[in-house]
Design a protein around this motif. Structure first.
Motif, PDB file in Angstrom:
ATOM      1  N   ILE A 192       0.820  -1.213   0.000  1.00 43.69           N
ATOM      2  CA  ILE A 192       0.000   0.000   0.000  1.00 43.69           C
ATOM      3  C   ILE A 192       0.851   1.259   0.000  1.00 43.69           C
ATOM      4  CG2 ILE A 192      -1.777   1.296   1.221  1.00 43.69           C
ATOM      5  CD1 ILE A 192      -2.686  -1.317  -0.178  1.00 43.69           C
ATOM      6  N   GLN A 193       1.881   1.293   0.809  1.00 44.00           N
ATOM      7  CA  GLN A 193       2.703   2.492   0.894  1.00 44.00           C
ATOM      8  C   GLN A 193       3.616   2.641  -0.317  1.00 44.00           C
ATOM      9  OE1 GLN A 193       2.150   4.688   3.256  1.00 44.00           O
ATOM     10  NE2 GLN A 193       3.699   6.143   2.545  1.00 44.00           N
ATOM     11  N   ARG A 194       4.356   1.594  -0.658  1.00 46.77           N
ATOM     12  CA  ARG A 194       5.327   1.686  -1.754  1.00 46.77           C
ATOM     13  C   ARG A 194       4.640   1.846  -3.111  1.00 46.77           C
ATOM     14  NH1 ARG A 194      10.318   0.809  -0.899  1.00 46.77           N
ATOM     15  NH2 ARG A 194      10.824  -0.312  -2.804  1.00 46.77           N
ATOM     16  N   ASP A 195       3.419   1.327  -3.240  1.00 52.94           N
ATOM     17  CA  ASP A 195       2.679   1.490  -4.488  1.00 52.94           C
ATOM     18  C   ASP A 195       1.850   2.771  -4.501  1.00 52.94           C
ATOM     19  OD1 ASP A 195       3.539  -0.789  -5.905  1.00 52.94           O
ATOM     20  OD2 ASP A 195       2.187  -2.077  -4.756  1.00 52.94           O
ATOM     21  N   GLY A 196       1.914   3.554  -3.436  1.00 49.98           N
ATOM     22  CA  GLY A 196       1.199   4.828  -3.401  1.00 49.98           C
ATOM     23  C   GLY A 196      -0.303   4.678  -3.437  1.00 49.98           C
ATOM     24  N   LEU A 197      -0.834   3.680  -2.703  1.00 51.37           N
ATOM     25  CA  LEU A 197      -2.250   3.359  -2.793  1.00 51.37           C
ATOM     26  C   LEU A 197      -3.073   3.847  -1.611  1.00 51.37           C
ATOM     27  CD1 LEU A 197      -1.895  -0.257  -4.233  1.00 51.37           C
ATOM     28  CD2 LEU A 197      -2.439   1.845  -5.480  1.00 51.37           C
ATOM     29  N   THR A 198      -2.485   4.664  -0.731  1.00 51.77           N
ATOM     30  CA  THR A 198      -3.305   5.273   0.309  1.00 51.77           C
ATOM     31  C   THR A 198      -4.309   6.230  -0.347  1.00 51.77           C
ATOM     32  OG1 THR A 198      -1.637   7.009   0.619  1.00 51.77           O
ATOM     33  CG2 THR A 198      -1.532   5.094   2.085  1.00 51.77           C
ATOM     34  N   GLY A 199      -5.441   6.436   0.330  1.00 48.82           N
ATOM     35  CA  GLY A 199      -6.482   7.276  -0.235  1.00 48.82           C
ATOM     36  C   GLY A 199      -7.417   6.546  -1.172  1.00 48.82           C
ATOM     37  N   THR A 200      -7.245   5.237  -1.304  1.00 46.62           N
ATOM     38  CA  THR A 200      -8.122   4.418  -2.142  1.00 46.62           C
ATOM     39  C   THR A 200      -8.967   3.510  -1.250  1.00 46.62           C
ATOM     40  OG1 THR A 200      -6.487   2.631  -2.362  1.00 46.62           O
ATOM     41  CG2 THR A 200      -6.399   4.406  -3.993  1.00 46.62           C
ATOM     42  N   LEU A 201      -9.990   2.911  -1.822  1.00 51.09           N
ATOM     43  CA  LEU A 201     -10.803   1.935  -1.114  1.00 51.09           C
ATOM     44  C   LEU A 201     -10.062   0.594  -1.072  1.00 51.09           C
ATOM     45  CD1 LEU A 201     -14.244   2.728  -2.790  1.00 51.09           C
ATOM     46  CD2 LEU A 201     -13.524   3.390  -0.484  1.00 51.09           C
ATOM     47  N   PRO A 202     -10.121  -0.136   0.038  1.00 51.68           N
ATOM     48  CA  PRO A 202      -9.390  -1.415   0.127  1.00 51.68           C
ATOM     49  C   PRO A 202      -9.735  -2.388  -0.993  1.00 51.68           C
ATOM     50  CG  PRO A 202     -10.201  -0.767   2.289  1.00 51.68           C
ATOM     51  CD  PRO A 202     -10.801   0.200   1.304  1.00 51.68           C
ATOM     52  N   GLN A 203     -11.006  -2.441  -1.383  1.00 52.15           N
ATOM     53  CA  GLN A 203     -11.430  -3.399  -2.417  1.00 52.15           C
ATOM     54  C   GLN A 203     -10.874  -3.054  -3.790  1.00 52.15           C
ATOM     55  OE1 GLN A 203     -13.359  -1.727  -0.310  1.00 52.15           O
ATOM     56  NE2 GLN A 203     -14.736  -3.122   0.776  1.00 52.15           N
ATOM     57  N   SER A 252       6.903   5.011 -12.239  1.00 51.44           N
ATOM     58  CA  SER A 252       6.173   4.707 -11.006  1.00 51.44           C
ATOM     59  C   SER A 252       5.146   5.796 -10.721  1.00 51.44           C
ATOM     60  CB  SER A 252       7.136   4.605  -9.824  1.00 51.44           C
ATOM     61  OG  SER A 252       8.055   3.550  -9.977  1.00 51.44           O
ATOM     62  N   HIS A 253       4.052   5.395 -10.077  1.00 49.90           N
ATOM     63  CA  HIS A 253       3.073   6.339  -9.532  1.00 49.90           C
ATOM     64  C   HIS A 253       2.622   7.354 -10.583  1.00 49.90           C
ATOM     65  CE1 HIS A 253       5.792   5.333  -5.933  1.00 49.90           C
ATOM     66  NE2 HIS A 253       4.773   4.510  -5.910  1.00 49.90           N
ATOM     67  N   ALA A 254       2.241   6.832 -11.725  1.00 45.85           N
ATOM     68  CA  ALA A 254       1.871   7.698 -12.850  1.00 45.85           C
ATOM     69  C   ALA A 254       0.400   7.529 -13.211  1.00 45.85           C
ATOM     70  CB  ALA A 254       2.740   7.381 -14.071  1.00 45.85           C
ATOM     71  N   GLU A 255      -0.139   8.541 -13.836  1.00 45.00           N
ATOM     72  CA  GLU A 255      -1.505   8.500 -14.334  1.00 45.00           C
ATOM     73  C   GLU A 255      -1.583   7.543 -15.519  1.00 45.00           C
ATOM     74  OE1 GLU A 255      -4.208  12.221 -14.436  1.00 45.00           O
ATOM     75  OE2 GLU A 255      -3.331  12.038 -16.455  1.00 45.00           O
ATOM     76  N   ILE A 256      -2.641   6.741 -15.563  1.00 48.37           N
ATOM     77  CA  ILE A 256      -2.847   5.801 -16.667  1.00 48.37           C
ATOM     78  C   ILE A 256      -4.017   6.307 -17.506  1.00 48.37           C
ATOM     79  CG2 ILE A 256      -3.354   3.423 -17.323  1.00 48.37           C
ATOM     80  CD1 ILE A 256      -2.195   2.519 -14.669  1.00 48.37           C
ATOM     81  N   ARG A 257      -3.796   6.405 -18.809  1.00 53.51           N
ATOM     82  CA  ARG A 257      -4.826   6.913 -19.713  1.00 53.51           C
ATOM     83  C   ARG A 257      -5.108   5.916 -20.833  1.00 53.51           C
ATOM     84  NH1 ARG A 257      -6.292  12.267 -20.060  1.00 53.51           N
ATOM     85  NH2 ARG A 257      -5.456  13.616 -18.411  1.00 53.51           N
ATOM     86  N   GLN A 258      -6.344   5.973 -21.306  1.00 54.26           N
ATOM     87  CA  GLN A 258      -6.714   5.300 -22.546  1.00 54.26           C
ATOM     88  C   GLN A 258      -7.379   6.363 -23.415  1.00 54.26           C
ATOM     89  OE1 GLN A 258      -9.835   2.167 -22.734  1.00 54.26           O
ATOM     90  NE2 GLN A 258      -8.202   0.884 -23.564  1.00 54.26           N
ATOM     91  N   GLY A 259      -6.647   6.794 -24.426  1.00 50.66           N
ATOM     92  CA  GLY A 259      -7.086   7.946 -25.188  1.00 50.66           C
ATOM     93  C   GLY A 259      -7.026   9.186 -24.311  1.00 50.66           C
ATOM     94  N   ASP A 260      -8.115   9.940 -24.259  1.00 46.24           N
ATOM     95  CA  ASP A 260      -8.127  11.151 -23.437  1.00 46.24           C
ATOM     96  C   ASP A 260      -8.761  10.911 -22.068  1.00 46.24           C
ATOM     97  OD1 ASP A 260     -10.734  10.783 -24.172  1.00 46.24           O
ATOM     98  OD2 ASP A 260     -11.013  12.779 -25.058  1.00 46.24           O
ATOM     99  N   SER A 266      -0.655   3.975 -11.682  1.00 46.16           N
ATOM    100  CA  SER A 266       0.305   2.884 -11.494  1.00 46.16           C
ATOM    101  C   SER A 266       0.950   2.976 -10.122  1.00 46.16           C
ATOM    102  CB  SER A 266       1.387   2.925 -12.575  1.00 46.16           C
ATOM    103  OG  SER A 266       2.219   4.069 -12.420  1.00 46.16           O
ATOM    104  N   GLY A 267       1.416   1.828  -9.645  1.00 51.00           N
ATOM    105  CA  GLY A 267       2.171   1.781  -8.405  1.00 51.00           C
ATOM    106  C   GLY A 267       3.657   1.837  -8.684  1.00 51.00           C
ATOM    107  N   LEU A 268       4.431   1.224  -7.812  1.00 53.18           N
ATOM    108  CA  LEU A 268       5.881   1.180  -7.991  1.00 53.18           C
ATOM    109  C   LEU A 268       6.219   0.384  -9.240  1.00 53.18           C
ATOM    110  CD1 LEU A 268       8.703   1.773  -6.630  1.00 53.18           C
ATOM    111  CD2 LEU A 268       8.533  -0.547  -5.722  1.00 53.18           C
ATOM    112  N   SER A 269       7.041   0.942 -10.112  1.00 55.51           N
ATOM    113  CA  SER A 269       7.451   0.252 -11.332  1.00 55.51           C
ATOM    114  C   SER A 269       8.748  -0.512 -11.110  1.00 55.51           C
ATOM    115  CB  SER A 269       7.646   1.244 -12.478  1.00 55.51           C
ATOM    116  OG  SER A 269       8.209   0.610 -13.602  1.00 55.51           O
ATOM    117  N   THR A 270       8.807  -1.717 -11.647  1.00 54.76           N
ATOM    118  CA  THR A 270      10.056  -2.478 -11.646  1.00 54.76           C
ATOM    119  C   THR A 270      10.735  -2.402 -13.007  1.00 54.76           C
ATOM    120  OG1 THR A 270       8.954  -4.548 -12.288  1.00 54.76           O
ATOM    121  CG2 THR A 270       9.096  -4.058  -9.933  1.00 54.76           C
ATOM    122  N   GLY A 271      10.272  -1.515 -13.864  1.00 53.96           N
ATOM    123  CA  GLY A 271      10.804  -1.364 -15.222  1.00 53.96           C
ATOM    124  C   GLY A 271       9.781  -1.833 -16.225  1.00 53.96           C
ATOM    125  N   PRO A 272       9.655  -3.159 -16.425  1.00 55.08           N
ATOM    126  CA  PRO A 272       8.675  -3.656 -17.392  1.00 55.08           C
ATOM    127  C   PRO A 272       7.290  -3.899 -16.804  1.00 55.08           C
ATOM    128  CG  PRO A 272      10.080  -5.453 -16.678  1.00 55.08           C
ATOM    129  CD  PRO A 272      10.624  -4.207 -16.025  1.00 55.08           C
TER     130      PRO A 272
END
Length: 303
Positions: A192-203, A252-260, A266-272
Motif C-alpha cells: 500500500i505504501q510503496r505502491d502509493g495506494l493510500t487514499g483508495t478503497l481497500p477493495q 512509477s506512480h503515474a496517471e494511466i490513460r486510454q485515449g483522453d 500505477s504503483g511502484l514500477s520495476t521497469g517492465p
C-alpha cells in the motif's frame, strides 16, 4: 552502515533476506485488544495469541489511511507499518482514546525488520501458527508468515541492539529491496505504501477477502469507515480493481490513460511491470499509456 556479521555455520545456506523500511507501534493496557479491534478492518479479537492480522485503518469515506500488520501477543499488540507511518497512526489512535485503558509507544527506533523470502528460518515452525516468538542468536525475535514474493516467507522483527547477533544466526544472503519488489509485482501482491495506494478503497487495491492481500472482515462490527465497507459488500464490487500493466520503462506512480480518459494509476514500477488501480471495464491486453509510455493491461484473476 549494515553490521559486520561474524562467519557462522548456517543450516540454510541458500536462505535470502531483505531489510524492510519499517516503523511500529506497541499498544499496551487492559483495553488494548478491544480498542485496536475497533479501529481496524481486520478481526483482531478473532485472532489467536500469538496471531497476525493484516488490516487497514480507514477514514470516514472508507479510504485507506494506513496499512498495518497487527501482531496479537500475550502482553501487547504490535502494529508493524511502513517507514514513517507510526507517528501518523499514533496521532489518529490518540484521537479516539477517551476512557480506554490504552498506552501507545512508538518503537520504530528500537526495532528492526527483515523479510526472509521463504520459511526456512532457523527456529521457525513451518506447520505452526502465523505468528511465532522464539530465540535466535540469543535474542527474542517475533516472526510472522507473510507473502511478499509469491510464496510464504517470514517477516522477522528484533531489537536493533541485537541485529548483529540475530543476522549472524540467521545466515544466508542479503538481497536488495528492489529484487523483492520485482517478485512482489510479478506475483500481483500490493504494497500500500510503496505502491502509493493510500487514499483508495481497500477493495480497489487487492485488500478484499478474495484479493492477494486480504485485510477486511465484514463480520467484525463497527470501525471508522465500516458503513462504506458494508455498502460495497452489498453492491458486490467497486469501479476500480487491482491489475498490472506491462511495458518498457514504465514510470512509477503515474496517471494511466486510454485515449483522453484517465483510467487508473500505477504503483511502484520495476521497469517492465507495475501494479495498477484500474477501471474494471478494461480488458486483458488493452492498450493504455502509463505516464505517456505505451503499455498493456494484465488482469490478475483475483476477482
Amino acid at each position: 552502515m549494515p553490521p559486520t556479521l561474524c562467519p557462522v555455520f548456517s543450516p540454510y545456506p541458500d536462505l535470502m533476506w531483505t531489510r524492510l523500511p519499517s516503523s511500529g507501534l506497541r499498544v499496551t493496557g487492559a483495553d488494548r485488544t478491544d480498542f485496536v479491534h475497533g479501529q481496524m478492518t481486520g478481526d483482531l479479537r478473532g485472532a489467536p495469541t500469538p496471531g497476525l492480522v493484516p488490516c487497514a485503518f480507514l477514514n470516514v469515506r472508507g479510504q485507506i489511511e494506513q496499512f498495518a500488520r497487527a501482531y496479537r501477543r500475550p502482553d501487547d499488540i504490535y502494529l508493524h507499518l511502513d517507514a514513517g507511518q507510526a507517528p501518523l497512526l499514533a496521532a489518529r489512535l490518540r484521537r479516539y482514546i477517551i476512557f480506554d485503558q490504552v498506552e501507545l509507544e512508538d518503537v520504530s527506533e528500537v526495532l528492526r525488520t527483515v523479510h526472509v523470502w521463504d520459511q526456512a528460518v532457523p527456529g521457525w515452525d513451518d506447520a505452526g501458527a502465523g505468528a511465532q516468538q522464539w530465540t535466535l542468536g540469543g535474542s527474542l525475535v517475533l516472526g510472522g508468515r507473510v507473502n511478499r514474493s509469491g510464496q510464504p516467507g517470514v517477516d522477522l522483527h528484533y531489537l536493533a541492539r541485537d541485529e548483529e547477533a540475530v543476522l549472524a544466526a540467521l545466515g544466508g544472503e542479503e538481497r536488495p529491496l528492489s529484487e523483492l519488489d520485482a517478485l512482489r509485482v510479478a506475483a500481483g501482491i500490493p504494497d500500500i505504501q510503496r505502491d502509493g495506494l493510500t487514499g483508495t478503497l481497500p477493495q480497489e487495491v487487492g485488500l478484499d477477502v478474495s484479493g492477494p492481500l486480504p485485510a477486511i472482515s465484514y463480520r467484525k462490527g463497527c470501525y471508522v469507515g465500516q458503513e462504506i465497507m458494508a455498502r460495497i459488500e452489498a453492491r458486490g464490487q467497486t469501479r476500480f480493481h487491482l491489475a498490472r500493466v506491462a511495458g518498457e520503462g514504465l514510470p512509477s506512480h503515474a496517471e494511466i490513460r486510454q485515449g483522453d480518459k484517465v483510467v487508473g494509476q500505477s504503483g511502484l514500477s520495476t521497469g517492465p511491470l507495475a501494479l495498477a488501480r484500474l477501471r474494471r471495464e478494461l480488458e486483458d491486453g488493452a492498450a493504455v499509456e502509463v505516464g505517456g509510455v505505451s503499455a498493456r493491461v494484465q488482469l490478475l484473476g483475483h476477482d
